[in-house]
Design a protein around this motif. Structure first.
Motif, PDB file in Angstrom:
ATOM      1  N   UNK D   9       0.827  -1.206   0.000  1.00 25.13           N
ATOM      2  CA  UNK D   9       0.000   0.000   0.000  1.00 25.13           C
ATOM      3  C   UNK D   9       0.867   1.263   0.000  1.00 25.13           C
ATOM      4  N   UNK D 112      -2.734  -6.934   3.351  1.00 25.71           N
ATOM      5  CA  UNK D 112      -2.213  -8.196   3.869  1.00 25.71           C
ATOM      6  C   UNK D 112      -3.015  -9.371   3.320  1.00 25.71           C
ATOM      7  N   UNK D 114      -3.770 -12.093   4.916  1.00 25.60           N
ATOM      8  CA  UNK D 114      -4.736 -12.501   5.928  1.00 25.60           C
ATOM      9  C   UNK D 114      -5.866 -11.476   6.006  1.00 25.60           C
ATOM     10  N   UNK D 116      -8.131 -11.016   8.057  1.00 16.57           N
ATOM     11  CA  UNK D 116      -8.373 -10.444   9.387  1.00 16.57           C
ATOM     12  C   UNK D 116      -7.522  -9.206   9.663  1.00 16.57           C
ATOM     13  N   UNK D 117      -6.460  -9.022   8.891  1.00 13.32           N
ATOM     14  CA  UNK D 117      -5.635  -7.817   9.095  1.00 13.32           C
ATOM     15  C   UNK D 117      -6.409  -6.552   8.718  1.00 13.32           C
ATOM     16  N   UNK D 119      -8.299  -3.287   7.087  1.00 12.17           N
ATOM     17  CA  UNK D 119      -7.888  -2.131   6.312  1.00 12.17           C
ATOM     18  C   UNK D 119      -6.736  -1.365   6.957  1.00 12.17           C
ATOM     19  N   UNK D 120      -5.929  -0.779   6.085  1.00 12.59           N
ATOM     20  CA  UNK D 120      -4.800   0.062   6.490  1.00 12.59           C
ATOM     21  C   UNK D 120      -4.862   1.341   5.657  1.00 12.59           C
ATOM     22  N   UNK D 145       2.058   4.921   7.566  1.00  9.56           N
ATOM     23  CA  UNK D 145       1.119   3.805   7.386  1.00  9.56           C
ATOM     24  C   UNK D 145       0.512   3.455   8.738  1.00  9.56           C
ATOM     25  N   UNK D 146      -0.790   3.204   8.748  1.00 11.13           N
ATOM     26  CA  UNK D 146      -1.448   2.872  10.007  1.00 11.13           C
ATOM     27  C   UNK D 146      -2.613   1.919   9.737  1.00 11.13           C
ATOM     28  N   UNK D 147      -2.952   1.148  10.770  1.00  8.15           N
ATOM     29  CA  UNK D 147      -4.159   0.319  10.664  1.00  8.15           C
ATOM     30  C   UNK D 147      -5.375   1.242  10.859  1.00  8.15           C
ATOM     31  N   UNK D 148      -6.481   0.917  10.220  1.00  2.00           N
ATOM     32  CA  UNK D 148      -7.655   1.797  10.326  1.00  2.00           C
ATOM     33  C   UNK D 148      -8.907   0.963  10.554  1.00  2.00           C
TER      34      UNK D 148
END
Lengths: 148, 148, 148, 148, 148, 148
Positions: D9, D112, D114, D116-117, D119-120, D145-148
């Motif tokens: 990403x 990702x 997986x 279950x990871x 959105x980022x 970059x961050x998980x969202x």
């Protein structure tokens, strides 16, 4: 040659490092003001060793009392501020592949006209910083001042 | 009194700020080495104004060429490194309610024995930092060195 | 596919890392401008090793002269700036329990129209940063540029 | 020309800024992955305005929901990390007499394998940084970059 | 004694460290909200070990899923933010000759009224920081909060 | 409810902010130890105003003497350390588009068993940090301790 300026503890600490006067010249001027001081040398890739060298010198020369945390705390923060001048950004040396060769001076005295301002401590550093290869280096300086 | 040390551009810049010699003493010593230098004063709560004062002085005294980015870039980074010594942590003044009164020196010359090392620039700062109230302040110093 | 932009040394360095062109495509485009470049890989929890890997590659590929401090000084600061983009805050990896797997590119050339601006160096980094466990990581990038 | 890499990403966000493809090329590739993205421009001496420009674009293009703090929080930290790459040290611009001209890209997707990871979000910045005088500037880049 | 405040996950985490209630009091209050929590102790000169101790405790107590990077990423950043409160400046301990003795609490729950805000994680730290000599230390605290 | 712990000046300052006891409960406990304290509120996008609010409150409540620099210096550094916990990285608020709503407590007393350790000062902060939009915020805390 005048080194000690009774209202400029930082300048006095720096001139200790920059002037090539004899030890007697220094010690007499500091004695007149009843200030304590010491100087020393340390070369390292570890910030830890620089802090330790300054602490050890200050304790041995009875500039700070090692059994009193308030004095060690004051010295520590003055030292870290001086190191931030030397490292200019991150207080790291070997971790980012650089090393220093420093002389240091610690001065304790009463630099303010108002006697109630009491004692302050100055830590001055001067030397070189650079790659761990002789000659690939330039000068660096730092000064930290704290109430004690 | 010797101020300029031909292999220590940083020390030379600092002594310009710390010694009370006449302008003639300074200028003669620098002339002998064919180095450029200037000094000035700035008091402010804005880091921006300090950077600008140093840039302006360096341009007016023809220490750097203002139409060449590589020279301005070199001076800028040397200045910011000097400021990081003055501010010890965050390069902020008024934003964190403190102010400085500084004298500055900029020196450009060839401090290395190897002629291929070319020219370097040193920015030195010395003065006081503290609350925006007269007297609530202590000394501070900074030095930045860069190839140019 | 165009990678090298003669006025964008940073973009050129980054595209070296991001495009899957053959080595011939790269080398021809850089040769036309008479720019030097190299690429490499490094994975580590030590910032020190990343700095060293980049320095070693740049020296071996004759992008910088290892006997000239002004060139090593320029490369060092460009590298540290690139690393600050990768680490986003503190230039620490293993000390704060994270690791990186990076590709790097170093490019040296004349990106400004004015010939007097001379040579500049760009260090670009691209890869992943994360926990020292495979897969617990995301991408990271950094770019440092300096006059040389 | 391939821009979007479904497991990268950050690289995808960067290539949005570095490649001169048409808007259709971009939008089709992102649509295939069911990712959201937007691009924009901002020039300023205020970090605040850069953060605001990115937030506004992300909200208008429905990449984040402005009424959900968890989404704004995620975007904010990704943006600040990208800015730390651009500023390399202190997240300051005008305060230290420099300015930027940037293009930005925001991408939201599932990079990702997986599921279950989830959105980022990636925020990429590319442009120039330098003195507030045209031409006295070099390139700069940042990625958060961050998980969202 | 009320410790858990359903809209204040940070305060709840802090009171876990500051109040001398029995484990039952804590666990019952958290259970009522359906929040997860754990507490632990760590003393070290390595920031790395503190991060690892908190991660290990959070994984063992099933507050985060160790196979999901988005959860580990969220915890990591919350932990680093808490550590920045403890270290106040540079996230370094032994490197700058200081050590910590900390208790930590990790809390995961839904602190916002809007259900769509989902889960958040708080990492709280409380203890002492100082020289590596018993007694030469003072208290320190840190709190990091992130969406998860 | 016990708030003041005679060997934990930091914890005492924090509980002043976190417990909902009456003013009488607080004041009586501090009076028994002969410690001074004050509390207050400040909401701002300017770090400067937070520093000023704490200074003003501490002076008005005679916790520090405003004519003595050593006391103001001690308070200033304790305040800045507390703010670094609140801001976690860069001591900036509005400059990076965020704002805080904080309660603060300042406590001065003798927390060490050894009487020679003398007086120390603690500055504690607790509140919210976030976007300048109601609700887009989470909790934050900071603690600074210094010898005085």
């Amino acid at each position: 040659m005048k080194i000690v300026d009774q209202h400029r503890i930082g300048k006095s600490a720096l001139l200790l490092l920059l002037m090539d006067e004899t030890e007697e010249v220094y010690s007499e001027q500091f004695k007149q003001l009843n200030w304590q001081y010491c100087t020393g040398k340390v070369g390292s890739m570890n910030v830890q060793k620089i802090v330790a060298a300054i602490e050890t010198a200050a304790k041995r020369n009875e500039i700070v009392r090692e059994d009193l945390y308030r004095e060690m705390h004051s010295l520590y923060h003055a030292t870290m501020e001086a190191i931030s001048g030397v490292t200019r950004g991150q207080t790291q040396l070997g971790e980012i592949l650089r090393t220093v060769g420093l002389r240091f001076a610690v001065v304790r005295g009463k630099p303010y006209k108002n006697a109630e301002e009491g004692e302050w401590i100055a830590v001055a550093l001067y030397g070189t910083i650079g790659a761990p290869i002789k000659g690939l280096e330039h000068e660096t300086i730092g000064l930290g001042i704290n109430h004690i």
